[in-house]
Design a protein around this motif. Structure first.
Motif, PDB file in Angstrom:
ATOM      1  N   GLN A  60      28.226   8.518 -47.645  1.00 54.26           N
ATOM      2  CA  GLN A  60      28.562   7.467 -48.606  1.00 54.26           C
ATOM      3  C   GLN A  60      27.986   7.781 -49.966  1.00 54.26           C
ATOM      4  O   GLN A  60      27.131   8.665 -50.116  1.00 54.26           O
ATOM      5  N   ALA A  61      28.447   7.018 -50.952  1.00 48.37           N
ATOM      6  CA  ALA A  61      27.911   7.105 -52.305  1.00 48.37           C
ATOM      7  C   ALA A  61      26.573   6.380 -52.366  1.00 48.37           C
ATOM      8  O   ALA A  61      26.238   5.569 -51.496  1.00 48.37           O
ATOM      9  N   ASP A  62      25.809   6.663 -53.412  1.00 46.45           N
ATOM     10  CA  ASP A  62      24.552   5.939 -53.621  1.00 46.45           C
ATOM     11  C   ASP A  62      24.854   4.541 -54.172  1.00 46.45           C
ATOM     12  O   ASP A  62      26.020   4.139 -54.273  1.00 46.45           O
ATOM     13  N   ALA A  63      23.836   3.799 -54.542  1.00 50.23           N
ATOM     14  CA  ALA A  63      24.008   2.417 -54.994  1.00 50.23           C
ATOM     15  C   ALA A  63      24.834   2.314 -56.282  1.00 50.23           C
ATOM     16  O   ALA A  63      25.421   1.270 -56.560  1.00 50.23           O
ATOM     17  N   GLU A  64      24.902   3.406 -57.043  1.00 54.86           N
ATOM     18  CA  GLU A  64      25.677   3.414 -58.289  1.00 54.86           C
ATOM     19  C   GLU A  64      27.067   4.027 -58.103  1.00 54.86           C
ATOM     20  O   GLU A  64      27.788   4.227 -59.081  1.00 54.86           O
ATOM     21  N   ALA A  78      23.332  11.464 -59.539  1.00 60.77           N
ATOM     22  CA  ALA A  78      23.160  10.794 -58.244  1.00 60.77           C
ATOM     23  C   ALA A  78      21.684  10.553 -57.966  1.00 60.77           C
ATOM     24  O   ALA A  78      20.812  11.297 -58.435  1.00 60.77           O
ATOM     25  N   ASP A  79      21.400   9.527 -57.218  1.00 60.74           N
ATOM     26  CA  ASP A  79      20.032   9.145 -56.863  1.00 60.74           C
ATOM     27  C   ASP A  79      19.376  10.269 -56.058  1.00 60.74           C
ATOM     28  O   ASP A  79      19.796  10.551 -54.929  1.00 60.74           O
ATOM     29  N   PRO A  80      18.340  10.920 -56.601  1.00 59.85           N
ATOM     30  CA  PRO A  80      17.689  12.014 -55.873  1.00 59.85           C
ATOM     31  C   PRO A  80      16.916  11.536 -54.639  1.00 59.85           C
ATOM     32  O   PRO A  80      16.596  12.330 -53.762  1.00 59.85           O
TER      33      PRO A  80
END
Length: 192
Positions: A60-64, A78-80
């Motif tokens: 899935q994608a991160d929160a953003e 992307a959220d590391p």
């Protein structure tokens, strides 16, 4: 994408327990940003029998709404702290669980995607990998998601998870996956 029927045969693959490690089902291995959630359900065969030792992978994608992948134009942002991928194994009752964050939506060439989690299932009796998508309840973006809209209206609710009991204050969602149903009640799965 188009929905495909689930083949029904008793063959491998068979996976040893060493295929899994503690925490493989936790997409939050780092300090991920976003609302932590639990996704759970059961994988069921025709008649409601549990599908034991099936392997599920979630991505899935991160929160953003970003993927840590070179094909995502915003992947560098992307959220590391978020892995974005995990693996679970069904138990003797066909149960599985993932720990993750609620994903963000994102733009796709097909249209704006609603927050969702992609799930792949492989296991004994499955003639290849099955892919489906879990959507969240009460999500306004579901009304325009091109993948969800690719299904006939009566099938869409089969991909929308239901709220489940919280776990230590963390919201949980449940989606059971029915692999085959002679009456046509199986979970919609998609081709590549």
């Amino acid at each position: 994408m188009r929905a495909i029927p689930t083949p029904w045969h008793t063959i491998g693959p068979f996976f040893p327990r060493t295929f899994f490690h503690d925490g493989d089902n936790d997409l939050n291995r780092g300090a991920a940003r976003g609302q932590r959630i639990v996704l759970r359900g059961r994988v069921l065969e025709e008649g409601g029998a549990p599908c034991v030792n099936a392997v599920l992978e979630a991505w899935q994608a991160d929160a953003e709404g970003r993927f840590a992948h070179p094909l995502d134009p915003e992947g560098r942002d992307a959220d590391p702290g978020f892995l974005g991928w995990g693996r679970a194994w069904t138990d003797e009752d066909g149960r599985f669980e993932f720990r993750t964050i609620r994903p963000g939506g994102y733009d796709d060439p097909a249209g704006r995607r609603a927050p969702h989690v992609n799930i792949m299932v492989i296991g004994s009796g499955i003639m290849g990998r099955l892919q489906t998508t879990l959507f969240f309840p009460d999500e306004p973006a579901n009304l325009a998601d091109p993948v969800l809209l690719s299904l006939p209206a009566p099938l869409r609710p089969r991909l929308i998870a239901a709220p489940d009991s919280e776990e230590k204050g963390v919201p949980a969602f449940r989606l059971d996956l029915l692999l085959h149903d002679a009456a046509g009640g199986e979970t919609p799965f998609f081709e590549d």
